[in-house]
Design a protein around this motif. Structure first.
Motif, PDB file in Angstrom:
ATOM      1  N   MET A   1      13.551 -59.209 -14.505  1.00 23.35           N
ATOM      2  CA  MET A   1      13.333 -57.993 -13.723  1.00 23.35           C
ATOM      3  C   MET A   1      12.520 -58.290 -12.466  1.00 23.35           C
ATOM      4  O   MET A   1      12.787 -57.717 -11.404  1.00 23.35           O
ATOM      5  CB  MET A   1      12.658 -56.929 -14.590  1.00 23.35           C
ATOM      6  N   ASP A   2      11.563 -59.213 -12.579  1.00 25.22           N
ATOM      7  CA  ASP A   2      10.782 -59.615 -11.400  1.00 25.22           C
ATOM      8  C   ASP A   2      11.673 -60.251 -10.335  1.00 25.22           C
ATOM      9  O   ASP A   2      11.445 -60.058  -9.138  1.00 25.22           O
ATOM     10  CB  ASP A   2       9.662 -60.587 -11.787  1.00 25.22           C
ATOM     11  N   ILE A   3      12.669 -61.003 -10.762  1.00 23.58           N
ATOM     12  CA  ILE A   3      13.613 -61.597  -9.809  1.00 23.58           C
ATOM     13  C   ILE A   3      14.306 -60.494  -9.015  1.00 23.58           C
ATOM     14  O   ILE A   3      14.459 -60.580  -7.798  1.00 23.58           O
ATOM     15  CB  ILE A   3      14.647 -62.498 -10.526  1.00 23.58           C
ATOM     16  N   PHE A   4      14.720 -59.431  -9.706  1.00 24.26           N
ATOM     17  CA  PHE A   4      15.402 -58.336  -9.016  1.00 24.26           C
ATOM     18  C   PHE A   4      14.469 -57.552  -8.104  1.00 24.26           C
ATOM     19  O   PHE A   4      14.910 -56.988  -7.112  1.00 24.26           O
ATOM     20  CB  PHE A   4      16.088 -57.399 -10.014  1.00 24.26           C
ATOM     21  N   HIS A   5      13.178 -57.532  -8.418  1.00 23.44           N
ATOM     22  CA  HIS A   5      12.218 -56.839  -7.555  1.00 23.44           C
ATOM     23  C   HIS A   5      11.910 -57.650  -6.305  1.00 23.44           C
ATOM     24  O   HIS A   5      11.473 -57.088  -5.301  1.00 23.44           O
ATOM     25  CB  HIS A   5      10.917 -56.531  -8.314  1.00 23.44           C
ATOM     26  N   SER A   6      12.146 -58.948  -6.363  1.00 22.36           N
ATOM     27  CA  SER A   6      11.892 -59.793  -5.193  1.00 22.36           C
ATOM     28  C   SER A   6      13.028 -59.616  -4.191  1.00 22.36           C
ATOM     29  O   SER A   6      14.068 -59.051  -4.502  1.00 22.36           O
ATOM     30  CB  SER A   6      11.795 -61.267  -5.606  1.00 22.36           C
ATOM     31  N   ARG A   7      12.831 -60.121  -3.022  1.00 21.27           N
ATOM     32  CA  ARG A   7      13.889 -60.087  -2.009  1.00 21.27           C
ATOM     33  C   ARG A   7      14.605 -61.438  -1.937  1.00 21.27           C
ATOM     34  O   ARG A   7      15.305 -61.727  -0.990  1.00 21.27           O
ATOM     35  CB  ARG A   7      13.312 -59.730  -0.649  1.00 21.27           C
ATOM     36  N   ASP A   8      14.412 -62.241  -2.964  1.00 20.44           N
ATOM     37  CA  ASP A   8      14.973 -63.586  -3.004  1.00 20.44           C
ATOM     38  C   ASP A   8      16.418 -63.539  -3.517  1.00 20.44           C
ATOM     39  O   ASP A   8      16.665 -63.594  -4.711  1.00 20.44           O
ATOM     40  CB  ASP A   8      14.106 -64.481  -3.889  1.00 20.44           C
ATOM     41  N   GLU A   9      17.362 -63.443  -2.586  1.00 21.99           N
ATOM     42  CA  GLU A   9      18.777 -63.351  -2.956  1.00 21.99           C
ATOM     43  C   GLU A   9      19.259 -64.631  -3.638  1.00 21.99           C
ATOM     44  O   GLU A   9      20.123 -64.585  -4.506  1.00 21.99           O
ATOM     45  CB  GLU A   9      19.638 -63.044  -1.724  1.00 21.99           C
ATOM     46  N   GLU A  10      18.692 -65.759  -3.258  1.00 22.81           N
ATOM     47  CA  GLU A  10      19.090 -67.025  -3.871  1.00 22.81           C
ATOM     48  C   GLU A  10      18.705 -67.047  -5.359  1.00 22.81           C
ATOM     49  O   GLU A  10      19.495 -67.487  -6.202  1.00 22.81           O
ATOM     50  CB  GLU A  10      18.442 -68.198  -3.139  1.00 22.81           C
ATOM     51  N   ALA A  11      17.520 -66.557  -5.682  1.00 21.76           N
ATOM     52  CA  ALA A  11      17.093 -66.500  -7.086  1.00 21.76           C
ATOM     53  C   ALA A  11      17.987 -65.545  -7.877  1.00 21.76           C
ATOM     54  O   ALA A  11      18.341 -65.826  -9.025  1.00 21.76           O
ATOM     55  CB  ALA A  11      15.634 -66.061  -7.183  1.00 21.76           C
ATOM     56  N   LYS A  12      18.371 -64.427  -7.256  1.00 24.53           N
ATOM     57  CA  LYS A  12      19.277 -63.485  -7.922  1.00 24.53           C
ATOM     58  C   LYS A  12      20.627 -64.152  -8.189  1.00 24.53           C
ATOM     59  O   LYS A  12      21.211 -63.964  -9.254  1.00 24.53           O
ATOM     60  CB  LYS A  12      19.476 -62.232  -7.067  1.00 24.53           C
ATOM     61  N   PHE A  13      21.103 -64.919  -7.219  1.00 25.70           N
ATOM     62  CA  PHE A  13      22.397 -65.584  -7.395  1.00 25.70           C
ATOM     63  C   PHE A  13      22.313 -66.663  -8.474  1.00 25.70           C
ATOM     64  O   PHE A  13      23.243 -66.828  -9.266  1.00 25.70           O
ATOM     65  CB  PHE A  13      22.898 -66.176  -6.077  1.00 25.70           C
ATOM     66  N   LYS A  14      21.194 -67.381  -8.545  1.00 29.10           N
ATOM     67  CA  LYS A  14      21.011 -68.375  -9.611  1.00 29.10           C
ATOM     68  C   LYS A  14      21.015 -67.693 -10.978  1.00 29.10           C
ATOM     69  O   LYS A  14      21.599 -68.205 -11.933  1.00 29.10           O
ATOM     70  CB  LYS A  14      19.712 -69.151  -9.412  1.00 29.10           C
TER      71      LYS A  14
END
Length: 177
Positions: A155-168
């Motif tokens: 959920m923290d990944i989705f709250h971040s603006r890090d699109e690369e982390a979301k894609f991973k």
């Protein structure tokens, strides 16, 4: 003597309707689900007086030419031709750009759906934890105790603006990579 030609842009509402976009009037504006990205609530606003649009979801706005550029993946000249503003043949679709946008929209939709399912699970788990009263209950739900930090991390990944982390995360969840 130079002759100046003035091109008139077509009405934004007419073009949007021709493109199959359902518009609902609220006050002086028209609203719709944004055709440029996936969403569940209308954030696409059209101002017919100013002949402009703005999407609060993807932060995109402009006139009808800009809209056609974004929707079809056309450069400016081709968007004008498509709208009948200039002469020439209508452009061919930029299929590569359309495929990229379609894949991106599917990814964004997955992000929304996966985040919602994580949130639902987390809320449900918090309710279950409040009702655990015995050792047997705790043992029965022990695997969820171990899952909670992972869910919170996702959920923290989705709250971040890090699109690369979301894609991973997308690749890991869907393809095990």
């Amino acid at each position: 003597m130079e002759i100046q030609t003035r091109f008139i842009k077509p009405d934004i509402l007419n073009i949007l309707i021709k493109e199959g976009i359902e518009l609902n009037q609220r006050g002086k504006y028209f609203w719709s689900l944004c055709p440029l990205h996936s969403e569940k609530t209308p954030s696409f606003k059209v101002d017919s007086e100013k002949q402009t649009f703005f999407c609060w979801g993807c932060n995109t706005g402009g006139d009808i030419i800009t809209f056609i550029q974004k929707l079809k993946g056309y450069p400016f000249k081709d968007a004008c031709r498509y709208l009948g503003i200039t002469t020439g043949k209508p452009p061919k679709s930029n299929t590569r750009e359309l495929k990229k946008r379609e894949a991106f929209n599917k990814f964004k939709q997955w992000c929304n759906e996966y985040y919602n399912s994580l949130s639902d699970f987390y809320r449900l788990w918090q309710d279950v934890k409040e009702n655990i009263k015995t050792i047997e209950d705790a043992e029965r739900f022990s695997r969820f105790y171990h899952a909670e930090p992972v869910i919170v991390y996702y959920m923290d990944i989705f709250h971040s603006r890090d699109e690369e982390a979301k894609f991973k995360l997308f690749k890991a969840v869907n393809y095990g990579n």
